[in-house]
Write an enzyme that holds these catalytic residues in place. Structure first.
Site, PDB file in Angstrom:
ATOM      1  N   HIS A 120       0.761  -0.929   0.521  1.00 49.67           N
ATOM      2  CA  HIS A 120      -0.194  -0.272  -0.298  1.00 49.67           C
ATOM      3  C   HIS A 120       0.639   1.420  -0.181  1.00 49.67           C
ATOM      4  O   HIS A 120       1.844   1.619  -0.134  1.00 49.67           O
ATOM      5  CB  HIS A 120      -1.186  -0.002   1.366  1.00 49.67           C
ATOM      6  N   HIS A 175       1.833   5.671   1.151  1.00 49.37           N
ATOM      7  CA  HIS A 175       0.723   7.278   2.000  1.00 49.37           C
ATOM      8  C   HIS A 175       2.043   8.466   1.055  1.00 49.37           C
ATOM      9  O   HIS A 175       2.508   7.710   0.241  1.00 49.37           O
ATOM     10  CB  HIS A 175       2.223   6.777   2.953  1.00 49.37           C
ATOM     11  N   GLU A 194       5.577   8.386   5.258  1.00 46.82           N
ATOM     12  CA  GLU A 194       5.418   8.605   6.590  1.00 46.82           C
ATOM     13  C   GLU A 194       6.823   8.975   7.481  1.00 46.82           C
ATOM     14  O   GLU A 194       7.198   9.250   8.749  1.00 46.82           O
ATOM     15  CB  GLU A 194       5.092   7.167   7.223  1.00 46.82           C
ATOM     16  N   HIS A 206       4.916   0.715   1.232  1.00 44.25           N
ATOM     17  CA  HIS A 206       5.208  -0.236   2.522  1.00 44.25           C
ATOM     18  C   HIS A 206       4.699  -2.127   1.940  1.00 44.25           C
ATOM     19  O   HIS A 206       3.334  -1.560   1.290  1.00 44.25           O
ATOM     20  CB  HIS A 206       4.092  -0.336   3.667  1.00 44.25           C
ATOM     21  N   THR A 240       2.026   1.446  11.093  1.00 46.30           N
ATOM     22  CA  THR A 240       1.616   2.957  11.637  1.00 46.30           C
ATOM     23  C   THR A 240      -0.215   3.280  11.147  1.00 46.30           C
ATOM     24  O   THR A 240       0.037   4.124  10.994  1.00 46.30           O
ATOM     25  CB  THR A 240       2.352   3.337  10.255  1.00 46.30           C
TER      26      THR A 240
END
Length: 325
Positions: free
Chosen positions: A125, A127, A144, A157, A238
């Protein structure tokens, strides 16, 4: 005009549109969702949902201070198994209301890299941030993790679990989760990402999902020769429940995507179920305190430490003597 976080603009937009807020139960969200859903718990409130985990002392993400890292000479390069092959079944791509996630069948695996045993890839996925200043074509930070306080526009990730576990939830109970993290920067057009990006328009809303033709996992990350230098630390997921004892690997070499390709993520995807909801932007957790943890570094190009260099001296001397005989 001073730069303002993307969520500020979103809140102004929500107010102007008179967006309705959710009145349902307590649930977690990102700060960029608070204007439209004021009852949700943003990252600073996640410890109210799972205090024993999200309020822990080994949380992720973190800021890596390169002047304080320690080299671990046992962190050898990773071995990637079936990363260069398409899995037998289709990938399953999902808008889960927080990000775009692609579920895998676990056939691709990693080993070495300081890990004990093999870990299978279960999902990946992203971010990302948002368009901070469209006129200057600059992107706000969306990764992140950060390096010396500097963040990238995006972060990928790839989540792995030990091969003897059947699911992520089982692996979390047994400290069997390892995540490979890759920074994404603005650069040249990446044709390997085109098939994935073409799927985003088909999953615009929370809950949308579909099967897609599988790709080679190694096509989405830097070449193997660029993956020998990485950071390692022990942290957490996270997102809630922020389970700890996750082995984190962050590669130094970033992935390049063209500006327009990065923009596809927040131009196509919504947090909610209609176009009246906010686009998915700024879907990252702020960095967490490192505490007494140590961040290690693997670098195949670094010099040997003095202790190991000293061990080479007798070997070199014996070799020289053998040449003289």
């Amino acid at each position: 005009m001073a730069w303002l976080p993307g969520w500020v603009f979103l809140c102004l937009s929500c107010a102007a549109a008179g967006a309705a807020s959710s009145e349902d139960g307590v649930h977690w969200c990102y700060l960029s969702q608070k204007c439209q859903d004021p009852h949700c718990k943003e990252p600073r409130q996640w410890d109210e949902i799972t205090p024993s985990a999200c309020g822990g002392k080994q949380q992720s993400p973190i800021n890596i201070v390169t002047s304080k890292i320690e080299y671990d000479w046992n962190l050898l390069p990773f071995h990637f198994e079936k990363y260069n092959a398409e899995q037998a079944s289709d990938w399953h791509i999902v808008n889960n209301g927080h990000t775009v996630q692609v579920n895998l069948d676990g056939s691709a695996k990693i080993s070495s890299g300081g890990l004990s045993g093999k870990y299978k890839a279960m999902q990946f996925h992203f971010h990302w941030g948002n368009d901070a200043e469209k006129s200057s074509r600059r992107l706000s930070p969306g990764s992140e993790h950060s390096i010396d306080g500097e963040r990238y526009p995006m972060e990928l990730h790839i989540v792995h679990i030990k091969e003897n576990y059947a699911s992520l939830s089982d692996a979390l109970q047994g400290n069997g989760v390892a995540v490979l993290g890759f920074f994404i920067e603005v650069g040249k057009y990446n044709e390997n990402y085109a098939p994935l990006l073409s799927q985003l328009s088909e999953i615009p809303f929370n809950g949308n999902n579909k099967d897609m033709p599988p790709l080679r996992l190694d096509s989405l990350i830097p070449k193997a020769d660029d993956l020998t230098s990485f950071y390692r630390y022990t942290g957490s997921l996270t997102t809630p429940a922020c389970n700890e004892n996750v082995v984190w690997t962050l590669f130094e070499k970033p992935i390049e995507l063209q500006l327009g390709q990065i923009q596809e993520f927040w131009m196509q995807l919504y947090f909610g179920t209609t176009k009246n909801d906010s686009w998915i932007v700024d879907n990252f957790r702020p960095t967490q305190p490192l505490g007494d943890r140590i961040v290690f570094k693997s670098d195949s190009n670094a010099f040997l430490p003095p202790a190991k260099l000293f061990l080479l001296i007798p070997t070199a001397a014996c070799f020289s003597l053998s040449l003289l005989q």
